[in-house]
Structure formats: C-alpha cells, structure tokens
Motif scaffolding. Sequence first.
Motif, PDB file in Angstrom:
ATOM      1  N   SER A  38       0.807  -1.311  -0.008  1.00  0.00           N
ATOM      2  CA  SER A  38       0.113  -0.118   0.046  1.00  0.00           C
ATOM      3  C   SER A  38       0.962   1.241  -0.167  1.00  0.00           C
ATOM      4  CB  SER A  38      -1.005  -0.058   1.105  1.00  0.00           C
ATOM      5  OG  SER A  38      -1.466  -1.257   1.452  1.00  0.00           O
ATOM      6  N   TYR A  39       0.548   2.332  -0.827  1.00  0.00           N
ATOM      7  CA  TYR A  39       1.234   3.489  -0.907  1.00  0.00           C
ATOM      8  C   TYR A  39       0.295   4.787  -1.211  1.00  0.00           C
ATOM      9  CZ  TYR A  39       4.618  -0.202  -2.654  1.00  0.00           C
ATOM     10  OH  TYR A  39       5.290  -1.262  -2.651  1.00  0.00           O
ATOM     11  N   ILE A  40       0.903   5.943  -0.543  1.00  0.00           N
ATOM     12  CA  ILE A  40       0.221   6.989  -0.730  1.00  0.00           C
ATOM     13  C   ILE A  40       1.157   7.848  -1.862  1.00  0.00           C
ATOM     14  CG2 ILE A  40      -0.762   9.315   0.090  1.00  0.00           C
ATOM     15  CD1 ILE A  40      -0.726   7.820   2.880  1.00  0.00           C
ATOM     16  N   TYR A  41       0.420   8.232  -2.794  1.00  0.00           N
ATOM     17  CA  TYR A  41       1.061   8.987  -3.932  1.00  0.00           C
ATOM     18  C   TYR A  41       0.475  10.273  -4.328  1.00  0.00           C
ATOM     19  CZ  TYR A  41      -2.278   7.371  -7.201  1.00  0.00           C
ATOM     20  OH  TYR A  41      -3.478   7.161  -7.738  1.00  0.00           O
ATOM     21  N   TRP A  42       1.190  11.281  -5.014  1.00  0.00           N
ATOM     22  CA  TRP A  42       0.751  12.467  -5.440  1.00  0.00           C
ATOM     23  C   TRP A  42       1.486  13.147  -6.636  1.00  0.00           C
ATOM     24  CZ3 TRP A  42       3.283  11.465  -0.899  1.00  0.00           C
ATOM     25  CH2 TRP A  42       4.551  12.124  -0.794  1.00  0.00           C
ATOM     26  N   ASN A  43       0.921  14.014  -7.057  1.00  0.00           N
ATOM     27  CA  ASN A  43       1.727  15.065  -8.096  1.00  0.00           C
ATOM     28  C   ASN A  43       0.809  16.342  -8.339  1.00  0.00           C
ATOM     29  OD1 ASN A  43       3.294  15.966 -10.160  1.00  0.00           O
ATOM     30  ND2 ASN A  43       2.258  14.837 -11.730  1.00  0.00           N
ATOM     31  N   VAL A  44       1.356  17.311  -7.544  1.00  0.00           N
ATOM     32  CA  VAL A  44       0.494  18.453  -7.583  1.00  0.00           C
ATOM     33  C   VAL A  44       1.093  19.685  -8.184  1.00  0.00           C
ATOM     34  CG1 VAL A  44      -0.555  17.769  -5.157  1.00  0.00           C
ATOM     35  CG2 VAL A  44       1.516  18.802  -5.205  1.00  0.00           C
ATOM     36  N   HIS A  45       0.746  20.756  -8.547  1.00  0.00           N
ATOM     37  CA  HIS A  45       1.148  21.845  -9.050  1.00  0.00           C
ATOM     38  C   HIS A  45       2.070  22.626  -8.326  1.00  0.00           C
ATOM     39  CE1 HIS A  45       1.601  25.392 -11.435  1.00  0.00           C
ATOM     40  NE2 HIS A  45       0.721  24.820 -12.529  1.00  0.00           N
ATOM     41  N   PRO A  46       3.433  22.813  -8.732  1.00  0.00           N
ATOM     42  CA  PRO A  46       4.146  23.652  -7.901  1.00  0.00           C
ATOM     43  C   PRO A  46       3.742  24.858  -7.284  1.00  0.00           C
ATOM     44  CG  PRO A  46       5.526  22.581 -10.019  1.00  0.00           C
ATOM     45  CD  PRO A  46       4.128  22.578  -9.922  1.00  0.00           C
ATOM     46  N   GLN A  47       3.099  25.483  -8.125  1.00  0.00           N
ATOM     47  CA  GLN A  47       2.644  27.066  -7.522  1.00  0.00           C
ATOM     48  C   GLN A  47       1.529  26.667  -6.242  1.00  0.00           C
ATOM     49  OE1 GLN A  47       0.951  29.276 -10.671  1.00  0.00           O
ATOM     50  NE2 GLN A  47       2.493  29.062 -11.970  1.00  0.00           N
ATOM     51  N   ASP A  48       1.158  25.606  -5.992  1.00  0.00           N
ATOM     52  CA  ASP A  48       0.550  25.495  -4.585  1.00  0.00           C
ATOM     53  C   ASP A  48       1.553  25.376  -3.553  1.00  0.00           C
ATOM     54  OD1 ASP A  48      -2.161  25.405  -5.249  1.00  0.00           O
ATOM     55  OD2 ASP A  48      -1.887  23.345  -6.165  1.00  0.00           O
ATOM     56  N   GLU A  49       2.819  25.216  -3.725  1.00  0.00           N
ATOM     57  CA  GLU A  49       3.957  25.785  -2.722  1.00  0.00           C
ATOM     58  C   GLU A  49       3.434  24.622  -1.336  1.00  0.00           C
ATOM     59  OE1 GLU A  49       4.313  29.708  -2.020  1.00  0.00           O
ATOM     60  OE2 GLU A  49       5.301  29.893  -4.017  1.00  0.00           O
ATOM     61  N   VAL A  50       3.334  23.511  -1.652  1.00  0.00           N
ATOM     62  CA  VAL A  50       3.260  22.425  -0.509  1.00  0.00           C
ATOM     63  C   VAL A  50       4.593  22.195   0.083  1.00  0.00           C
ATOM     64  CG1 VAL A  50       2.490  20.216   0.110  1.00  0.00           C
ATOM     65  CG2 VAL A  50       1.245  21.354  -1.508  1.00  0.00           C
ATOM     66  N   HIS A  51       4.726  22.446   1.511  1.00  0.00           N
ATOM     67  CA  HIS A  51       5.943  22.226   1.854  1.00  0.00           C
ATOM     68  C   HIS A  51       5.954  20.766   2.669  1.00  0.00           C
ATOM     69  CE1 HIS A  51       9.462  22.809   4.515  1.00  0.00           C
ATOM     70  NE2 HIS A  51       8.862  22.605   5.475  1.00  0.00           N
ATOM     71  N   GLU A  52       4.766  20.576   3.461  1.00  0.00           N
ATOM     72  CA  GLU A  52       4.418  19.239   4.250  1.00  0.00           C
ATOM     73  C   GLU A  52       3.149  18.618   3.957  1.00  0.00           C
ATOM     74  OE1 GLU A  52       5.843  17.977   8.623  1.00  0.00           O
ATOM     75  OE2 GLU A  52       4.161  19.793   8.510  1.00  0.00           O
ATOM     76  N   TRP A  53       3.219  17.280   4.062  1.00  0.00           N
ATOM     77  CA  TRP A  53       1.748  16.897   4.060  1.00  0.00           C
ATOM     78  C   TRP A  53       1.501  16.263   5.366  1.00  0.00           C
ATOM     79  CZ3 TRP A  53      -1.013  17.298  -0.056  1.00  0.00           C
ATOM     80  CH2 TRP A  53      -0.720  17.171  -1.224  1.00  0.00           C
ATOM     81  N   GLU A  54       0.345  16.188   5.673  1.00  0.00           N
ATOM     82  CA  GLU A  54      -0.230  15.502   6.978  1.00  0.00           C
ATOM     83  C   GLU A  54      -1.256  14.426   6.552  1.00  0.00           C
ATOM     84  OE1 GLU A  54      -1.529  17.760  10.315  1.00  0.00           O
ATOM     85  OE2 GLU A  54       0.690  18.395  10.762  1.00  0.00           O
ATOM     86  N   PHE A  55      -1.058  13.032   6.651  1.00  0.00           N
ATOM     87  CA  PHE A  55      -2.180  12.142   6.313  1.00  0.00           C
ATOM     88  C   PHE A  55      -2.373  11.507   7.443  1.00  0.00           C
ATOM     89  CE2 PHE A  55       1.473  11.418   3.024  1.00  0.00           C
ATOM     90  CZ  PHE A  55       0.690  12.399   1.841  1.00  0.00           C
TER      91      PHE A  55
END
Length: 238
Positions: free
Chosen positions: A105-122
């Motif tokens: 099982s994996y969590i994956y993503w690919n988001v636009h750089p302009q959203d400027e995500v620094h950290e995820w909380e799952f």
Amino acid sequence: MTKKSIFLLFIVMAIVAGAITVYIMMTPKAFYSEDEIIENMDYLTQEMEVLEVIQLDEKTYLVPLLLNGGESYGSSIWVWSGWKWECVGATTASDPQIIVNEGNSYIYWNVHPQDEVHEWEFYLTSERNYSVTTVGDDNQVEVYYPKIQMKNSVEFGKESYGYVEMPSEWKDVIGAFDSFPAETGFIPSSHSYMYQWQAYNDDGESIRLEHTFRNGGGGSYGGNYFFHMSQLDPENLE
C-alpha cells in the motif's frame, strides 16, 4: 514403453508446462519505455510528458505526468496483470491517493508547484461505533469501536510528485479492530475508516490545492486497486 508409462510421462509434461506458464505469468516483463507508456495510455487524451518512471514494487509503477504543456500535473498507476503491464488508473490532477496491490500500500501524489506545498499530514480516522453481529445460529459478537485519529507527517520534497509507503501502524490498528477482515487484508469489511490529507506551506498554514485543480480534475480507475483520500476538515479533529 507401456501405455502406463506414456500416460505418466504425459502427466509430468503437463505439470511442467503448467509450472512454466505460471512462472511466466508471475514474473513481470521489463516495464515500458516512455514512448510505450504514452502509446498504452487509454485513459487520458491530453498532450502529455512523462516526468519520471517510479517503481513502487515488483508489480506496481507510478508514472507522474505533465499535461497540456504544463497546465496540469497528473499521474498514472501501472500493475502487472499476468500477461502485460496495464494502466489501472490515470488522473489529470493528483492530490494524495492510495494504491494497493497484492498487500502493498502506498500514498502517492503529483501537485502543481505553484501550490507551494511544504508538508503533508496524512490521517487515518474513524468515528466511534458499536455493532452486534450474529454468527451462526445463536452466537452474537459485540464490538465497540473507539474513535481513531492517527497522523503521519511527510515532508514534500523537491519534485512535484512523490510517494510514501502506507504506515504499518495503520494496518495494525485496522486489523486489531476488525472481526471479519476483507480478502485484501487491508480494508476491513465490518467497519468504516477514512483516509484524509492536509497540506501546509512554509509558514505552517493549511492550504488548498487551488493550482492543481484550477482546470478541474478527472480520471479513470479500474479494478480494486485504489482508495480515495479527501482533504481533512480540521474541525473534525479532537
């Protein structure tokens, strides 16, 4: 050679042929090249560029995509079907989602750089519940489910895309409270859990993925490989 010997030889040859066939089916071939990935992509029709080919495990690949000249950041998931590599899911906007294949099982993503995500909380969450189930003719199983709220923080990284393995503690908790596990060994059949995410910028402020979804977002999924994650409402936390 007697008829009995011929018959036994035929049985042995059939067993060997069957074993070879199973071995071929179980052993994945080399994964596609970038051009072959695009040629075998049935779900998306946009102009696309392969950003990277990421092997999650022996039978699962993540391929993050750049669509329409950089307007959208999507992804595709590929699994070994027994005879070929098959795209089982593709999206034009990839907030965190879960892929499960043969117990991995994996969590994956690919988001636009302009959203400027620094950290995820799952988060793995579940509401309090109480159930009574009849087993057999007269036996009852009574189960109380406490509220569950488990957090896993992940630094975003340098690229627009990435993945992490599903926290083993989540699976342990699900298994501990489930009386009748589903065949997947991951998602229970007798209780409901939610898988959620929250994104934070450099200032520690929660953000929405406005640029990732500014052109909407769609895709297609096949089989029972995926579990949806939704953005967390902080008001639901305790």
